[in-house]
Design a protein around this motif. Structure first.
Motif, PDB file in Angstrom:
ATOM      1  N   GLN A  96      51.711  27.772  38.671  1.00 18.09           N
ATOM      2  CA  GLN A  96      51.212  26.505  38.128  1.00 18.09           C
ATOM      3  C   GLN A  96      49.690  26.390  38.205  1.00 18.09           C
ATOM      4  O   GLN A  96      49.061  25.872  37.285  1.00 18.09           O
ATOM      5  CB  GLN A  96      51.824  25.331  38.906  1.00 18.09           C
ATOM      6  N   HIS A  97      49.126  26.864  39.314  1.00 19.67           N
ATOM      7  CA  HIS A  97      47.745  26.510  39.619  1.00 19.67           C
ATOM      8  C   HIS A  97      46.736  27.658  39.633  1.00 19.67           C
ATOM      9  O   HIS A  97      45.525  27.394  39.695  1.00 19.67           O
ATOM     10  CB  HIS A  97      47.685  25.819  40.987  1.00 19.67           C
ATOM     11  N   ALA A  98      47.181  28.897  39.612  1.00 18.09           N
ATOM     12  CA  ALA A  98      46.239  30.020  39.716  1.00 18.09           C
ATOM     13  C   ALA A  98      45.253  30.015  38.558  1.00 18.09           C
ATOM     14  O   ALA A  98      45.636  29.865  37.395  1.00 18.09           O
ATOM     15  CB  ALA A  98      46.987  31.346  39.755  1.00 18.09           C
ATOM     16  N   ALA A  99      43.989  30.192  38.889  1.00 19.67           N
ATOM     17  CA  ALA A  99      42.963  30.300  37.859  1.00 19.67           C
ATOM     18  C   ALA A  99      43.053  31.675  37.194  1.00 19.67           C
ATOM     19  O   ALA A  99      43.527  32.634  37.820  1.00 19.67           O
ATOM     20  CB  ALA A  99      41.584  30.120  38.485  1.00 19.67           C
ATOM     21  N   PRO A 100      42.626  31.793  35.938  1.00 21.06           N
ATOM     22  CA  PRO A 100      42.650  33.104  35.274  1.00 21.06           C
ATOM     23  C   PRO A 100      41.923  34.175  36.083  1.00 21.06           C
ATOM     24  O   PRO A 100      42.348  35.335  36.111  1.00 21.06           O
ATOM     25  CB  PRO A 100      41.945  32.832  33.936  1.00 21.06           C
ATOM     26  N   GLU A 101      40.833  33.785  36.747  1.00 21.71           N
ATOM     27  CA  GLU A 101      40.076  34.748  37.554  1.00 21.71           C
ATOM     28  C   GLU A 101      40.916  35.255  38.732  1.00 21.71           C
ATOM     29  O   GLU A 101      40.851  36.441  39.084  1.00 21.71           O
ATOM     30  CB  GLU A 101      38.790  34.099  38.087  1.00 21.71           C
ATOM     31  N   ARG A 104      43.355  37.803  37.445  1.00 21.85           N
ATOM     32  CA  ARG A 104      42.686  39.082  37.170  1.00 21.85           C
ATOM     33  C   ARG A 104      42.431  39.846  38.461  1.00 21.85           C
ATOM     34  O   ARG A 104      42.551  41.087  38.494  1.00 21.85           O
ATOM     35  CB  ARG A 104      41.383  38.846  36.409  1.00 21.85           C
ATOM     36  N   VAL A 105      42.088  39.141  39.519  1.00 21.58           N
ATOM     37  CA  VAL A 105      41.880  39.786  40.819  1.00 21.58           C
ATOM     38  C   VAL A 105      43.176  40.429  41.304  1.00 21.58           C
ATOM     39  O   VAL A 105      43.180  41.556  41.817  1.00 21.58           O
ATOM     40  CB  VAL A 105      41.349  38.775  41.863  1.00 21.58           C
ATOM     41  N   LEU A 106      44.293  39.737  41.142  1.00 21.49           N
ATOM     42  CA  LEU A 106      45.586  40.291  41.542  1.00 21.49           C
ATOM     43  C   LEU A 106      45.906  41.565  40.765  1.00 21.49           C
ATOM     44  O   LEU A 106      46.367  42.559  41.344  1.00 21.49           O
ATOM     45  CB  LEU A 106      46.687  39.248  41.331  1.00 21.49           C
ATOM     46  N   HIS A 107      45.671  41.538  39.464  1.00 16.70           N
ATOM     47  CA  HIS A 107      45.891  42.748  38.653  1.00 16.70           C
ATOM     48  C   HIS A 107      45.008  43.891  39.147  1.00 16.70           C
ATOM     49  O   HIS A 107      45.461  45.045  39.254  1.00 16.70           O
ATOM     50  CB  HIS A 107      45.573  42.463  37.182  1.00 16.70           C
ATOM     51  N   ASP A 108      43.769  43.588  39.445  1.00 16.26           N
ATOM     52  CA  ASP A 108      42.828  44.623  39.895  1.00 16.26           C
ATOM     53  C   ASP A 108      43.250  45.187  41.250  1.00 16.26           C
ATOM     54  O   ASP A 108      43.114  46.392  41.489  1.00 16.26           O
ATOM     55  CB  ASP A 108      41.414  44.041  39.983  1.00 16.26           C
ATOM     56  N   ILE A 134      47.773  35.628  46.789  1.00 16.27           N
ATOM     57  CA  ILE A 134      48.795  34.774  46.181  1.00 16.27           C
ATOM     58  C   ILE A 134      48.870  33.446  46.925  1.00 16.27           C
ATOM     59  O   ILE A 134      48.967  32.378  46.313  1.00 16.27           O
ATOM     60  CB  ILE A 134      50.165  35.469  46.171  1.00 16.27           C
ATOM     61  N   HIS A 135      48.802  33.511  48.246  1.00  9.77           N
ATOM     62  CA  HIS A 135      48.818  32.267  49.036  1.00  9.77           C
ATOM     63  C   HIS A 135      47.682  31.353  48.607  1.00  9.77           C
ATOM     64  O   HIS A 135      47.884  30.147  48.377  1.00  9.77           O
ATOM     65  CB  HIS A 135      48.678  32.575  50.530  1.00  9.77           C
ATOM     66  N   LEU A 136      46.488  31.919  48.493  1.00  9.26           N
ATOM     67  CA  LEU A 136      45.328  31.117  48.104  1.00  9.26           C
ATOM     68  C   LEU A 136      45.474  30.579  46.682  1.00  9.26           C
ATOM     69  O   LEU A 136      45.033  29.465  46.380  1.00  9.26           O
ATOM     70  CB  LEU A 136      44.050  31.957  48.223  1.00  9.26           C
ATOM     71  N   ALA A 137      46.102  31.373  45.816  1.00  5.19           N
ATOM     72  CA  ALA A 137      46.287  30.958  44.421  1.00  5.19           C
ATOM     73  C   ALA A 137      47.269  29.796  44.296  1.00  5.19           C
ATOM     74  O   ALA A 137      47.333  29.149  43.252  1.00  5.19           O
ATOM     75  CB  ALA A 137      46.756  32.137  43.574  1.00  5.19           C
ATOM     76  N   SER A 138      48.012  29.510  45.365  1.00  5.96           N
ATOM     77  CA  SER A 138      48.921  28.360  45.338  1.00  5.96           C
ATOM     78  C   SER A 138      48.136  27.054  45.373  1.00  5.96           C
ATOM     79  O   SER A 138      48.645  26.005  44.996  1.00  5.96           O
ATOM     80  CB  SER A 138      49.878  28.405  46.537  1.00  5.96           C
ATOM     81  N   HIS A 139      46.900  27.129  45.884  1.00  8.06           N
ATOM     82  CA  HIS A 139      46.028  25.955  46.000  1.00  8.06           C
ATOM     83  C   HIS A 139      46.688  24.836  46.814  1.00  8.06           C
ATOM     84  O   HIS A 139      46.591  23.659  46.460  1.00  8.06           O
ATOM     85  CB  HIS A 139      45.598  25.455  44.613  1.00  8.06           C
ATOM     86  N   ALA A 180      52.904  39.355  36.860  1.00  5.51           N
ATOM     87  CA  ALA A 180      53.246  39.104  35.456  1.00  5.51           C
ATOM     88  C   ALA A 180      53.893  37.731  35.307  1.00  5.51           C
ATOM     89  O   ALA A 180      53.608  36.990  34.355  1.00  5.51           O
ATOM     90  CB  ALA A 180      54.176  40.196  34.939  1.00  5.51           C
ATOM     91  N   ALA A 181      54.759  37.358  36.256  1.00  9.92           N
ATOM     92  CA  ALA A 181      55.419  36.052  36.197  1.00  9.92           C
ATOM     93  C   ALA A 181      54.412  34.931  36.433  1.00  9.92           C
ATOM     94  O   ALA A 181      54.463  33.887  35.768  1.00  9.92           O
ATOM     95  CB  ALA A 181      56.536  35.987  37.237  1.00  9.92           C
ATOM     96  N   ILE A 182      53.491  35.138  37.361  1.00 11.06           N
ATOM     97  CA  ILE A 182      52.456  34.133  37.615  1.00 11.06           C
ATOM     98  C   ILE A 182      51.582  33.956  36.378  1.00 11.06           C
ATOM     99  O   ILE A 182      51.272  32.833  35.966  1.00 11.06           O
ATOM    100  CB  ILE A 182      51.607  34.534  38.836  1.00 11.06           C
ATOM    101  N   GLU A 183      51.221  35.078  35.769  1.00  7.14           N
ATOM    102  CA  GLU A 183      50.372  35.023  34.580  1.00  7.14           C
ATOM    103  C   GLU A 183      51.087  34.323  33.423  1.00  7.14           C
ATOM    104  O   GLU A 183      50.449  33.608  32.625  1.00  7.14           O
ATOM    105  CB  GLU A 183      49.973  36.432  34.165  1.00  7.14           C
ATOM    106  N   ALA A 184      52.399  34.492  33.348  1.00 10.23           N
ATOM    107  CA  ALA A 184      53.189  33.843  32.293  1.00 10.23           C
ATOM    108  C   ALA A 184      53.475  32.376  32.606  1.00 10.23           C
ATOM    109  O   ALA A 184      54.103  31.686  31.813  1.00 10.23           O
ATOM    110  CB  ALA A 184      54.502  34.597  32.093  1.00 10.23           C
TER     111      ALA A 184
END
Length: 215
Positions: A96-101, A104-108, A134-139, A180-184
């Motif tokens: 829900q909340h992860a920024a695009p950046e 991209r960091v996760l992919h990298d 991922i924890h941080l991306a939960s915001h 991939a699921a987070i990005e989708a």
């Protein structure tokens, strides 16, 4: 070597990191004077750090001595059960909340980790950073705090499941499914993917423990 004026907080993380890196394993005794000399700090912050780690269950008292705690079979199952629930929530919120950046960091991180699949100890440290991202991306700061507690208990696992044959590559494929699921922005898929990932890790650890017990 850290300066002699290092704070109690520094001493705490120095001892915890030494346990996490396998310098001290479950059952090993920790001697206050030896730790103070090793880390170049006075005994007072070391004493306070050991007391804090005892309160958190990382250390266990045996008479007057403190040793690194061990997890029995039931405790291990309980730890993975709690971890699965909290990590699944983090993945759903990240969707829900992860920024695009952040995505991209996760992919990298996955791309770089594929270059170290044959170095399980290094991959294990990178794996922790991936999950932390991922924890941080939960915001959600409260969820992050709870996950930090769970992962602090994970330092009591003397070996990494990523050392099992083929597990490194499999784990990175599972990481890719999670991202991939987070990005989708599919929280349901992210939840399922990370639960599957943790279940596979737990199964691998149980198999490894069983094989060691047969020797």
């Amino acid at each position: 070597m850290p300066p002699s004026g290092s704070s109690q907080k520094d001493a705490y993380f120095l001892v915890l990191e030494a346990i996490d890196q396998g310098d001290y394993r479950p059952g090993d005794r920790l001697v206050e004077s030896e730790l103070a000399e090793r880390f170049g700090v006075s005994r007072t912050p070391i004493r306070e750090a050991l007391q804090r780690l005892e309160t958190q269950g990382v250390l266990t008292r045996d008479g007057r001595s403190l040793m690194v705690s061990s997890l029995d079979h039931n405790q291990l199952g309980e730890l993975y059960a709690v971890r699965a629930e909290l990590e699944a929530l983090a993945a759903r919120l990240a969707a829900q909340h992860a920024a695009p950046e952040e995505i991209r960091v996760l992919h990298d991180m996955i791309r770089r980790d594929r270059e170290i699949m044959d170095r399980p100890e290094i991959l294990a440290r990178s794996n922790k950073r991936f999950h932390r991202q991922i924890h941080l991306a939960s915001h959600n700061r409260y969820l992050v705090a709870q996950l930090e507690m769970v992962h602090r208990s994970m330092v009591l696992l003397a070996t990494t499941s990523l050392a099992a044959e083929g597990r490194g590559a499999q784990a990175l494929d599972e990481h890719a499914e999670i991202v991939a699921a987070i990005e989708a922005r599919d929280g349901v898929a992210a939840d399922a993917a990370i639960r599957n990932h943790i279940s596979r890790a737990f199964e691998t650890r149980l198999m490894s423990d069983t094989q060691r017990g047969e020797r």
